[in-house]
Scaffold this active site. Structure first.
Site, PDB file in Angstrom:
ATOM      1  N   CYS A  87      62.147  25.191  48.151  1.00 14.47           N
ATOM      2  CA  CYS A  87      62.299  23.792  48.504  1.00 14.47           C
ATOM      3  C   CYS A  87      62.667  23.596  49.751  1.00 14.47           C
ATOM      4  CB  CYS A  87      63.151  23.391  47.333  1.00 14.47           C
ATOM      5  SG  CYS A  87      63.534  21.714  47.595  1.00 14.47           S
ATOM      6  N   LEU A  88      61.770  23.238  50.703  1.00 13.58           N
ATOM      7  CA  LEU A  88      62.354  22.992  52.231  1.00 13.58           C
ATOM      8  C   LEU A  88      61.524  21.808  52.534  1.00 13.58           C
ATOM      9  CD1 LEU A  88      64.183  24.268  54.520  1.00 13.58           C
ATOM     10  CD2 LEU A  88      62.152  25.594  55.095  1.00 13.58           C
TER      11      LEU A  88
END
Lengths: 151, 493
Positions: A87-88
């Site tokens: 999750c970036l």
């Protein structure tokens, strides 16, 4: 297969000639859009001493679309789930065509130094990270020792 | 016109008025002169427009703004889209601090760009494709980030294919400046892609416009326009879809948009359990024969033992029919605060199921009422064939059925409202009115199903009572209604 865009050729050359410290990215022999990546765990983080394998794929419309990156080595981190998905923001809505493979991998390395349990992907890990950080860090170190060393 | 007549009527005495009404039943009646915006809580003025009409409407706004600010239509569109098409607000903000407005509208960067490193005729490397090209092959937005034209068009192509249009921005990292329409269209060569961009942009413009809403009907192209974005009932004049103007979902008065959303989400999560718990059949409370409901009316009469009971609470119907209909009211356990967590959870589920069952039951009744309508139609045909009355004589039955559906629809939507209401005198009043409405609806339903034996006058009387109860409930509880009526009144005088 269409010819490889100049951008990918140039980026690959530079990754080989001036590698980023702590990161290695090597294109696959049969597919120049698929990279075998190894990121070393940053110092002073629970991942220190570990070698983390990732895979990185440049989609057809790269660099207009973000590369697809996934951890292959198991890792205990609030922003990385059991399947290794990350999750970036720069891999999602904050992607800019001006970003490169090298900047993406540096951001992932920075994510290992600074986990963000308020924007979690792995909910159980994030929960523990918030209520009992010491135990979460112990788990992360244990996982690093078990899965990311001596392989 | 009607106002004058009203004034002249005032000159007559009571008796004169009655006398005049005898001859002039249509226009002079006082009731007809009451402004529907004040008496009908569901009154709402709207137009159904075609795509071309909306395009014309939007273009007028664009033109007007670009003229008054002396900016390109393309920039005017970015401003209008960012500020909900409020021209006057945009103009006044522009006049007081144009630079700030352009920054928050993402037309200009927050900090002025560095002096351009572009030099004519020199070779330069594009940060995206890394190719060196002469500087006249480069283009940039107001932020000054230069990229080669080829990369711009690739960027737009990928974004448009993903459905993005008004939201397409600069390619530089962390730069939020948006690409205006002319910049995008000039970079696109394929006509199909330009069309797509314009379609998506039109969709975004309509969605950002507070006075417009796409009809949610399947494949319906209509755009509805209304003066104020209120949670009012809209009926599409093409596909006949009925929906709420503000949120676009099924019309839901007296419940407001956010509450109905919460309720529907909750039901979607919990309905499996609820379905499991509330079976489709029930046993007669007296003789215990299994009964399947085959009509909308909740006043049940057991075929076996002729016992009259309420489908909802299984209580004796006698207690409903008389003065006070209590079946719609949920009675909270007063000692709940002292009970265990487990008991509280049970109580919460019980409360939810109470409202859910009624919501679900009225929704089913509405569907069954459609079958009643079919039955009535065949019955009317039969009557006419048997020469007992003409087709026209029986039309009141159809009116009654459609009124019943309308009332039941409102009744269904009172349950989410009541569920989220805090306990107190207002909730008591609401549930009292709800019970009153429910009782009258069940009476009406009962009478319609037995129309042959019911007197026409009796049925029409019942219709009137039910509709009045519905209107009263809506008037007293429809969101914003008291505020709205006072503001409307001001504009009328």
């Amino acid at each position: 297969m269409t010819a490889l865009p100049r951008r990918i050729i140039k980026e690959t050359q530079r990754l080989m000639q001036e590698p980023v410290p702590g990161i290695s990215a090597v294109p696959d022999d049969s597919n120049a859009r698929y990279f075998h990546v190894i990121v070393t765990g940053p110092e002073d983080s629970p991942f220190e001493g570990g070698l983390f394998k990732l895979e990185l794929f440049l989609p057809e419309d790269y660099p207009m679309s973000a590369p697809k990156v996934r951890f292959i080595t198991k890792i205990y981190h609030p922003n990385i789930d059991r399947l290794g998905r990350i999750c970036l923001d720069i891999l999602k809505d904050k992607w800019s065509p001006a970003l490169q493979i090298r900047t993406v991998l540096l951001s992932i390395q920075a994510l290992l130094s600074a986990p963000n349990p308020d924007d979690p992907l792995a909910n159980d890990v994030a929960e523990l990270w918030k209520v009992n950080e010491a135990e979460a860090i112990r788990n992360a170190k244990e996982w690093t020792r078990r899965y990311a060393m001596d392989n | 016109m009607s106002g004058e007549e009203y004034d002249s009527d005032m000159d007559y005495s009571e008796e004169d008025c009655g006398y005049a009404d005898y001859y002039n039943t249509e226009e002079d009646c006082d009731i007809d002169q009451i402004d529907p915006s004040k008496t009908d809580p569901e009154y709402f003025v709207f137009d159904c427009l075609s795509v071309e009409e909306v395009e014309r409407l939007l273009n007028e706004s664009v033109e007007s703004l670009s003229n008054s600010l002396q900016i390109t239509p393309s920039l005017a569109k970015v401003l209008l889209h960012a500020h909900n098409w409020l021209i006057s607000e945009i103009v006044s903000k522009y006049r007081s601090d144009s630079s700030h407005l352009l920054v928050i509208s993402k037309i200009k960067p927050p900090h002025p760009p560095e002096p351009s490193i572009l030099q004519l005729g020199r070779l330069q490397s594009c940060p995206v494709c890394l190719a060196s090209q002469s500087s006249d092959k480069f283009k940039s937005l107001a932020c000054g980030h230069p990229f080669c034209k080829e990369c711009w068009s690739m960027h737009f192509e990928v974004q448009i294919t993903q459905g993005v249009s008004t939201g397409i921005g600069c390619m530089a990292q962390e730069c939020e400046v948006l690409a205006p329409e002319d910049f995008v269209l000039n970079s696109l060569s394929r006509p199909a892609l330009r069309d797509k961009y314009q379609q998506f942009a039109f969709r975004d413009y309509v969605r950002s416009h507070p006075h417009l809403r796409f009809c949610p009907g399947p494949n319906c192209q209509v755009v509805v326009r209304a003066k104020e974005p209120q949670a009012k009932r809209v009926i599409c004049n093409v596909c006949r879809a009925i929906f709420c103007f503000r949120c676009g979902t099924d019309y839901h008065a007296p419940t407001d948009c956010s509450t109905i959303k919460k309720w529907l989400t909750k039901c979607a999560d919990d309905s499996e359990t609820a379905n499991y718990i509330s079976a489709h059949t029930k046993d007669c409370p007296r003789c215990h024969i299994c009964i399947e409901k085959n009509g909308g009316c909740n006043h049940m009469q057991c075929y076996n033992c002729k016992h009259d009971f309420c489908w909802m609470c299984l209580g004796d119907w006698k207690s409903h029919g008389s003065e006070y209909y209590e079946c719609s009211r949920y009675k909270e356990n007063p000692n709940i605060a002292h009970e265990s967590v487990h008991a509280q959870a049970r109580e919460a589920l019980k409360k939810y199921l109470h409202y859910y069952e009624r919501w679900e039951n009225h929704s089913k009744s509405l569907k069954l009422e459609e079958q009643t309508l079919l039955k009535i139609k065949t019955r009317i045909n039969k009557k006419v064939m048997d020469s007992s009355g003409t087709w026209i004589d029986w039309q009141y039955l159809l009116d009654a059925t459609s009124l019943l559906a309308k009332c039941r629809y409102t009744l269904q939507y009172t349950y989410p409202y009541a569920y989220y209401m805090e306990a107190g005198p207002r909730k008591e009043l609401f549930e009292y009115q709800q019970a009153q409405l429910e009782a009258e609806i069940e009476n009406l339903s009962w009478k319609i199903e037995r129309a042959e034996t019911t007197d026409r006058g009796d049925l029409e009387n019942q219709m009137d009572i039910a509709e009045k109860r519905r209107a009263t409930l809506l008037k007293d509880f429809l969101e914003n209604w008291p505020i709205l009526s006072s503001s409307k009144r001001k504009t009328f005088f």
